[in-house]
Motif scaffolding. Structure first.
Motif, PDB file in Angstrom:
ATOM      1  N   PHE A   1       0.839  -1.203   0.000  1.00  0.00           N
ATOM      2  CA  PHE A   1       0.000   0.000   0.000  1.00  0.00           C
ATOM      3  C   PHE A   1       0.879   1.260   0.000  1.00  0.00           C
ATOM      4  CE2 PHE A   1      -1.906   3.325   2.744  1.00  0.00           C
ATOM      5  CZ  PHE A   1      -2.926   3.719   1.910  1.00  0.00           C
ATOM      6  N   LEU A   2       1.944   1.234   0.805  1.00  0.00           N
ATOM      7  CA  LEU A   2       2.799   2.422   0.896  1.00  0.00           C
ATOM      8  C   LEU A   2       3.539   2.680  -0.416  1.00  0.00           C
ATOM      9  CD1 LEU A   2       4.254   1.939   4.501  1.00  0.00           C
ATOM     10  CD2 LEU A   2       2.395   3.441   3.768  1.00  0.00           C
TER      11      LEU A   2
ATOM     12  N   ASP B   1      -4.531   5.333  -6.887  1.00  0.00           N
ATOM     13  CA  ASP B   1      -4.278   6.264  -8.002  1.00  0.00           C
ATOM     14  C   ASP B   1      -2.793   6.361  -8.337  1.00  0.00           C
ATOM     15  OD1 ASP B   1      -7.041   6.774  -7.810  1.00  0.00           O
ATOM     16  OD2 ASP B   1      -6.661   8.311  -6.278  1.00  0.00           O
ATOM     17  N   GLU B   2      -2.104   5.259  -8.190  1.00  0.00           N
ATOM     18  CA  GLU B   2      -0.675   5.162  -8.524  1.00  0.00           C
ATOM     19  C   GLU B   2       0.177   6.170  -7.762  1.00  0.00           C
ATOM     20  OE1 GLU B   2       0.304   4.399 -12.574  1.00  0.00           O
ATOM     21  OE2 GLU B   2      -1.729   3.742 -13.062  1.00  0.00           O
TER      22      GLU B   2
ATOM     23  N   PRO C   1      -0.502  -4.493 -16.697  1.00  0.00           N
ATOM     24  CA  PRO C   1       0.258  -3.333 -16.235  1.00  0.00           C
ATOM     25  C   PRO C   1       0.633  -3.450 -14.766  1.00  0.00           C
ATOM     26  CG  PRO C   1      -2.025  -2.754 -16.820  1.00  0.00           C
ATOM     27  CD  PRO C   1      -1.819  -4.167 -17.222  1.00  0.00           C
ATOM     28  N   VAL C   2       1.791  -2.882 -14.427  1.00  0.00           N
ATOM     29  CA  VAL C   2       2.300  -2.992 -13.058  1.00  0.00           C
ATOM     30  C   VAL C   2       1.261  -2.510 -12.043  1.00  0.00           C
ATOM     31  CG1 VAL C   2       4.118  -2.232 -11.480  1.00  0.00           C
ATOM     32  CG2 VAL C   2       4.658  -2.737 -13.865  1.00  0.00           C
TER      33      VAL C   2
ATOM     34  N   GLY D   1     -10.217  -0.977  -5.961  1.00  0.00           N
ATOM     35  CA  GLY D   1      -9.124  -0.735  -6.886  1.00  0.00           C
ATOM     36  C   GLY D   1      -7.745  -0.908  -6.280  1.00  0.00           C
ATOM     37  N   PRO D   2      -6.710  -0.835  -7.150  1.00  0.00           N
ATOM     38  CA  PRO D   2      -5.332  -1.029  -6.695  1.00  0.00           C
ATOM     39  C   PRO D   2      -4.997  -0.025  -5.596  1.00  0.00           C
ATOM     40  CG  PRO D   2      -5.443  -0.874  -9.101  1.00  0.00           C
ATOM     41  CD  PRO D   2      -6.789  -0.503  -8.585  1.00  0.00           C
ATOM     42  N   GLY D   3      -4.138  -0.407  -4.709  1.00  0.00           N
ATOM     43  CA  GLY D   3      -3.786   0.465  -3.593  1.00  0.00           C
ATOM     44  C   GLY D   3      -4.749   0.264  -2.442  1.00  0.00           C
ATOM     45  N   TRP D   4      -6.005   0.570  -2.691  1.00  0.00           N
ATOM     46  CA  TRP D   4      -7.020   0.354  -1.655  1.00  0.00           C
ATOM     47  C   TRP D   4      -7.080  -1.120  -1.273  1.00  0.00           C
ATOM     48  CZ3 TRP D   4      -7.933   4.488   0.693  1.00  0.00           C
ATOM     49  CH2 TRP D   4      -8.092   5.707   0.032  1.00  0.00           C
ATOM     50  N   HIS D   5      -6.965  -1.976  -2.273  1.00  0.00           N
ATOM     51  CA  HIS D   5      -7.010  -3.421  -1.994  1.00  0.00           C
ATOM     52  C   HIS D   5      -5.927  -3.808  -0.992  1.00  0.00           C
ATOM     53  CE1 HIS D   5      -6.183  -7.749  -2.707  1.00  0.00           C
ATOM     54  NE2 HIS D   5      -7.505  -7.815  -2.729  1.00  0.00           N
TER      55      HIS D   5
END
Lengths: 108, 210
Positions: free
Chosen positions: B54-55, B60-61, B132-133, B182-186
């Protein structure tokens, strides 16, 4: 002794001894068809090997317990389990205890 | 415990019932591994490992902390391997004394974990070139957490264990929420709610058997 006593369920004398009740209770907690190694059972019950053997023999004679000597790799192992008959006898014993508890205390 | 050399019986049925409960609970406690040791290593792995993800790859990338790219995945992998080793050894040790149906069920269930995780890792690594990464966290995290949640629920079905089922359902539920967020939040949700859930599960299991 009043007459109501005769209506009380009889307690299975094989199980109704402290040491054997402890053995059967512990074994009844294993799932059916599972066996436990003798030394581990002895440890859990905090009994001496001789003492546990004596009581297991009595339970075995009654057909309540099966003791199987086998090998685990090259090490001999003794496995103990409650038989179907033993499980039924234990269930009946518990039912009998509950019935005794629910029995109203009439003139004794 | 009093002397048990004799044929002593009971006058009081209640005393016999107490002894039955005592010995049944005692056997259970002796054979089942400490729930803290079974759940906490996994809880910490998720909390720390997924927390680092997460860090590094925030929502949002965004980069919340400029950690090296290799760090989160390395820490996560090491922690998961440590957790797997601890619980594997404990499970093996506690089941060593017991033989029969349970042993086979335990072994088969263990294989289900290994096969499921190995299969997913293989599929995901084949996809890493085309995904994508920024989405890979969702692919790996979402996929593996979905599998783990389902396996906890399946294990609960085998051993008729309601609390493990609740844990598995919780993990599956937060995974879905995280993937949709979404990514990050997950990664954040899995770290806090997933890792935290495992820590709580260990604590509840431990307090119940005391």
């Amino acid at each position: 002794m009043s007459d109501t006593r005769s209506e009380l369920p009889e307690l299975d004398p094989v199980i109704h001894a402290q040491a054997r009740l402890r053995v059967v209770s512990a074994l009844s907690q294993l799932r059916e068809a599972d066996s436990i190694a003798f030394p581990r059972l002895q440890e859990i019950l905090r009994m001496t090997a001789g003492n546990l053997s004596v009581h297991l023999r009595k339970l075995e004679d009654a057909g309540y317990v099966a003791v199987v000597k086998t090998h685990r790799g090259r090490t001999p192992a003794t496995l103990v389990r409650l038989t179907r008959r033993g499980r039924l006898a234990f269930d009946d014993y518990v039912i009998a205890l509950r019935a005794l508890l629910n029995q109203p205390e009439e003139g004794s | 415990m009093a002397s048990i050399d004799d044929e002593s019986t009971f006058d009081d049925p209640a005393e016999a019932l107490r002894l039955i409960d005592l010995e049944r609970a005692n056997l259970e406690r002796e054979l089942a591994p400490d729930p803290r040791l079974m759940y906490w290593p996994w809880g910490l792995a998720w909390l720390i490992g997924s927390g680092l993800f997460f860090l590094r790859w925030g929502p949002d990338e965004r980069v919340l902390v400029a950690l090296p790219d290799w760090l989160p995945i390395t820490v996560m992998t090491v922690l998961l391997m440590v957790a797997g080793t601890i619980t594997g050894m404990l499970g093996a040790r506690s089941s060593r004394a017991v033989r029969g149906l349970s042993t086979r069920q335990g072994q088969m269930f263990g294989f289900a974990w290994s096969a499921g995780i190995a299969g997913l890792v293989l599929v995901f690594s084949r996809l890493s070139d085309v995904v994508p990464v920024s989405r890979q966290g969702i692919l790996w995290g979402g996929g593996l957490v979905a599998l783990i949640g389902a396996l906890y629920m399946a294990g609960a079905a085998i051993w008729d264990d309601r609390s493990t089922f609740v844990l598995g359902a919780w993990i599956s539920g937060i995974n879905i929420v995280g993937v949709l967020a979404g990514p990050g939040w997950h990664a954040l949700i899995v770290a806090v709610a997933g890792g935290g859930g495992l820590l709580v599960a260990g604590l509840i299991g431990w307090s119940r058997r005391r």
